[in-house]
Design a protein around this motif. Sequence first.
Motif, PDB file in Angstrom:
ATOM      1  N   MET A  22       0.823  -1.186   0.000  1.00  0.00           N
ATOM      2  CA  MET A  22       0.000   0.000   0.000  1.00  0.00           C
ATOM      3  C   MET A  22       0.873   1.259   0.000  1.00  0.00           C
ATOM      4  SD  MET A  22      -3.115   0.883   2.523  1.00  0.00           S
ATOM      5  CE  MET A  22      -3.260   2.542   3.092  1.00  0.00           C
ATOM      6  N   TRP A  56      -0.272  10.428   4.469  1.00  0.00           N
ATOM      7  CA  TRP A  56      -0.510   8.989   4.594  1.00  0.00           C
ATOM      8  C   TRP A  56       0.798   8.200   4.562  1.00  0.00           C
ATOM      9  CZ3 TRP A  56      -4.694   5.659   5.192  1.00  0.00           C
ATOM     10  CH2 TRP A  56      -5.927   6.286   5.372  1.00  0.00           C
ATOM     11  N   ALA A  66       1.057   4.168  -2.832  1.00  0.00           N
ATOM     12  CA  ALA A  66       0.859   5.580  -2.475  1.00  0.00           C
ATOM     13  C   ALA A  66       2.051   6.422  -2.905  1.00  0.00           C
ATOM     14  CB  ALA A  66       0.620   5.714  -0.974  1.00  0.00           C
TER      15      ALA A  66
END
Length: 155
Positions: free
Chosen positions: A1, A40, A5
């Motif tokens: 992930m 994030w 990103a």
Amino acid sequence: MLVAAFAALTLDTLWGVFSRYVLGNQSRWTEELAVYLLVWISLLGAGLAYGEKAHLGVDYFVGKMDPAAQRVAAIAIELLVASFAGFALVYGGFTLVSKTLEAKQVSPALGLQVGYAYLAVPISGVFFLTFCIENLVELFTGQASPRKGAPVTDA
């Protein structure tokens, strides 16, 4: 992930530069998306680094202690990190997310509810807490492994 990103952040930044300097008019959404992706990546990456024991640590003085004192210091540090993660990241993060979603605050360029962007805070807090619990179990059972790059001591 995190890799996805980071790839999205790279493509977003490249598009922002291209649209600004080649097309002459930067896309409105590229800067805002880059900020959210960076948040994030930073928070989830910090949680991952903590779980891999690759986080930054100042252990000069702890390294000079005897193994029993090193173990006590490691337990104290894990409890401090767990307290911060539980209170500031998980509790504070969920409060931030819920209040922002209740206010229906929307980002200007993306039209995204800002509360969803803030979800990185409590999610990273859950990661930190999970890794703290795992580290404490290892410390109490005598199976603790040192941080990456740290010298191995007999506990």
